[in-house]
Design a protein around this motif. Structure first.
Motif, PDB file in Angstrom:
ATOM      1  N   SER A  37     -32.138 -10.361  10.697  1.00  0.00           N
ATOM      2  CA  SER A  37     -32.458  -9.739   9.412  1.00  0.00           C
ATOM      3  C   SER A  37     -32.575  -8.228   9.555  1.00  0.00           C
ATOM      4  O   SER A  37     -32.831  -7.526   8.576  1.00  0.00           O
ATOM      5  CB  SER A  37     -33.755 -10.323   8.852  1.00  0.00           C
ATOM      6  OG  SER A  37     -34.811 -10.038   9.747  1.00  0.00           O
ATOM      7  N   THR A  38     -32.386  -7.726  10.786  1.00  0.00           N
ATOM      8  CA  THR A  38     -32.518  -6.287  11.020  1.00  0.00           C
ATOM      9  C   THR A  38     -31.268  -5.644  11.615  1.00  0.00           C
ATOM     10  O   THR A  38     -31.136  -4.429  11.580  1.00  0.00           O
ATOM     11  CB  THR A  38     -33.697  -5.996  11.964  1.00  0.00           C
ATOM     12  OG1 THR A  38     -33.472  -6.662  13.211  1.00  0.00           O
ATOM     13  CG2 THR A  38     -35.015  -6.457  11.343  1.00  0.00           C
ATOM     14  N   GLY A  64     -24.669   3.955  18.659  1.00  0.00           N
ATOM     15  CA  GLY A  64     -25.961   3.494  19.144  1.00  0.00           C
ATOM     16  C   GLY A  64     -26.646   2.529  18.204  1.00  0.00           C
ATOM     17  O   GLY A  64     -27.874   2.437  18.185  1.00  0.00           O
ATOM     18  N   ILE A  65     -25.879   1.796  17.422  1.00  0.00           N
ATOM     19  CA  ILE A  65     -26.438   0.835  16.462  1.00  0.00           C
ATOM     20  C   ILE A  65     -26.663  -0.491  17.179  1.00  0.00           C
ATOM     21  O   ILE A  65     -25.758  -1.024  17.820  1.00  0.00           O
ATOM     22  CB  ILE A  65     -25.482   0.642  15.267  1.00  0.00           C
ATOM     23  CG1 ILE A  65     -25.311   1.968  14.520  1.00  0.00           C
ATOM     24  CG2 ILE A  65     -25.977  -0.466  14.346  1.00  0.00           C
ATOM     25  CD1 ILE A  65     -24.206   1.947  13.487  1.00  0.00           C
ATOM     26  N   GLU A  66     -27.868  -1.013  17.087  1.00  0.00           N
ATOM     27  CA  GLU A  66     -28.142  -2.327  17.667  1.00  0.00           C
ATOM     28  C   GLU A  66     -27.463  -3.386  16.802  1.00  0.00           C
ATOM     29  O   GLU A  66     -27.533  -3.335  15.579  1.00  0.00           O
ATOM     30  CB  GLU A  66     -29.643  -2.577  17.753  1.00  0.00           C
ATOM     31  CG  GLU A  66     -30.322  -1.683  18.775  1.00  0.00           C
ATOM     32  CD  GLU A  66     -31.777  -2.051  18.970  1.00  0.00           C
ATOM     33  OE1 GLU A  66     -32.094  -3.264  18.968  1.00  0.00           O
ATOM     34  OE2 GLU A  66     -32.578  -1.122  19.117  1.00  0.00           O
ATOM     35  N   TYR A  67     -26.820  -4.347  17.440  1.00  0.00           N
ATOM     36  CA  TYR A  67     -26.061  -5.374  16.728  1.00  0.00           C
ATOM     37  C   TYR A  67     -25.980  -6.624  17.592  1.00  0.00           C
ATOM     38  O   TYR A  67     -26.233  -6.583  18.791  1.00  0.00           O
ATOM     39  CB  TYR A  67     -24.648  -4.872  16.415  1.00  0.00           C
ATOM     40  CG  TYR A  67     -23.812  -4.637  17.656  1.00  0.00           C
ATOM     41  CD1 TYR A  67     -22.911  -5.595  18.108  1.00  0.00           C
ATOM     42  CD2 TYR A  67     -23.949  -3.473  18.403  1.00  0.00           C
ATOM     43  CE1 TYR A  67     -22.169  -5.398  19.260  1.00  0.00           C
ATOM     44  CE2 TYR A  67     -23.208  -3.256  19.547  1.00  0.00           C
ATOM     45  CZ  TYR A  67     -22.320  -4.217  19.980  1.00  0.00           C
ATOM     46  OH  TYR A  67     -21.601  -4.015  21.118  1.00  0.00           O
ATOM     47  N   ILE A  89     -17.914  -8.225   9.809  1.00  0.00           N
ATOM     48  CA  ILE A  89     -19.309  -7.892  10.089  1.00  0.00           C
ATOM     49  C   ILE A  89     -20.184  -8.514   9.021  1.00  0.00           C
ATOM     50  O   ILE A  89     -19.793  -8.589   7.855  1.00  0.00           O
ATOM     51  CB  ILE A  89     -19.507  -6.357  10.191  1.00  0.00           C
ATOM     52  CG1 ILE A  89     -20.754  -6.024  10.971  1.00  0.00           C
ATOM     53  CG2 ILE A  89     -19.488  -5.702   8.825  1.00  0.00           C
ATOM     54  CD1 ILE A  89     -20.748  -4.646  11.592  1.00  0.00           C
ATOM     55  N   ARG A  90     -21.305  -9.024   9.450  1.00  0.00           N
ATOM     56  CA  ARG A  90     -22.313  -9.566   8.532  1.00  0.00           C
ATOM     57  C   ARG A  90     -23.465  -8.581   8.574  1.00  0.00           C
ATOM     58  O   ARG A  90     -24.020  -8.305   9.642  1.00  0.00           O
ATOM     59  CB  ARG A  90     -22.768 -10.944   8.992  1.00  0.00           C
ATOM     60  CG  ARG A  90     -23.731 -11.613   8.040  1.00  0.00           C
ATOM     61  CD  ARG A  90     -24.140 -12.985   8.583  1.00  0.00           C
ATOM     62  NE  ARG A  90     -24.856 -13.754   7.614  1.00  0.00           N
ATOM     63  CZ  ARG A  90     -26.144 -13.588   7.318  1.00  0.00           C
ATOM     64  NH1 ARG A  90     -26.836 -12.644   7.905  1.00  0.00           N
ATOM     65  NH2 ARG A  90     -26.724 -14.344   6.421  1.00  0.00           N
ATOM     66  N   TRP A  91     -23.781  -8.015   7.431  1.00  0.00           N
ATOM     67  CA  TRP A  91     -24.809  -6.983   7.377  1.00  0.00           C
ATOM     68  C   TRP A  91     -26.201  -7.595   7.421  1.00  0.00           C
ATOM     69  O   TRP A  91     -26.387  -8.749   7.055  1.00  0.00           O
ATOM     70  CB  TRP A  91     -24.621  -6.135   6.120  1.00  0.00           C
ATOM     71  CG  TRP A  91     -23.312  -5.416   6.149  1.00  0.00           C
ATOM     72  CD1 TRP A  91     -22.214  -5.696   5.395  1.00  0.00           C
ATOM     73  CD2 TRP A  91     -22.938  -4.349   7.020  1.00  0.00           C
ATOM     74  NE1 TRP A  91     -21.179  -4.846   5.732  1.00  0.00           N
ATOM     75  CE2 TRP A  91     -21.599  -4.010   6.726  1.00  0.00           C
ATOM     76  CE3 TRP A  91     -23.592  -3.630   8.014  1.00  0.00           C
ATOM     77  CZ2 TRP A  91     -20.916  -2.984   7.384  1.00  0.00           C
ATOM     78  CZ3 TRP A  91     -22.916  -2.618   8.670  1.00  0.00           C
ATOM     79  CH2 TRP A  91     -21.602  -2.298   8.353  1.00  0.00           C
TER      80      TRP A  91
END
Length: 186
Positions: A37-38, A64-67, A89-91
């Motif tokens: 959810s984040t 640097g985006i956590e995914y 991609i699922r946001w």
């Protein structure tokens, strides 16, 4: 001079973050993962052969985006919860523009800049040459040059059909000539 590992680490601050969740969907086609959810979830080609998946994967890393990652076998069976081709991609909010998933790598890059404006490195500057109609037209023409039955790959781009058979040499040469003509116009 070649930078040391320590220097590279300081240039890539995201390396200090924990590795993303990485699920190989081919190993379990029925179990649907718990989506974060984040963090966004990247659905990418299983083996790292898809240049479009690589584009989004690299962008997430550079910004640097956590995914989280779910690897999809584009040429085999897909899990029940997934439709289409990679990348998608699922946001984190569980939605995207017009649906639950977003595809097309350049649209994803643009959306990354919109959703993560404070992340370093702008990937798709609105009003820049990426928005220029001549550039968009050239990109559109470039995409039509390749045979529709050719498989994209960063290792052997458009040399093989989706079934693994090699394309005819004449088809490959025609694509090279058409690509050269298009590039000479830009």
């Amino acid at each position: 001079a070649t930078p040391s590992w320590e220097e590279l680490t300081t240039r890539c601050p995201h390396l200090d973050k924990p590795a993303p969740l990485d699920i190989d969907s081919a190993l379990n086609l029925t179990l649907e993962p718990q989506f974060s959810s984040t963090k966004p979830t990247l659905f990418r080609e299983r083996h790292g052969w898809c240049p479009y998946s690589e584009r989004v994967w690299l962008a997430l890393e550079l910004k640097g985006i956590e995914y989280d990652t779910i690897r999809i076998d584009n040429n085999g069976r897909k899990p029940n919860y997934y439709r289409g081709q990679t990348p998608q991609i699922r946001w984190p909010d569980g939605s995207t523009k017009g649906g639950t998933m977003q595809g097309e790598s350049m649209d994803i890059l643009k959306e990354l800049d919109i959703r993560y404006p404070d992340a370093p490195m702008r990937l798709y500057n609105v009003g820049s040459r990426y928005e220029d109609k001549d550039v968009l037209n050239a990109v559109s023409q470039f995409q039509t040059l390749f045979p529709s039955n050719a498989r994209p790959s960063s290792r052997a781009a458009f040399l093989f059909n989706y079934n693994g058979d090699a394309l005819w040499k004449s088809a490959f040469q025609e694509v090279l000539e058409d690509t050269n003509d298009l590039l000479s116009m830009t």
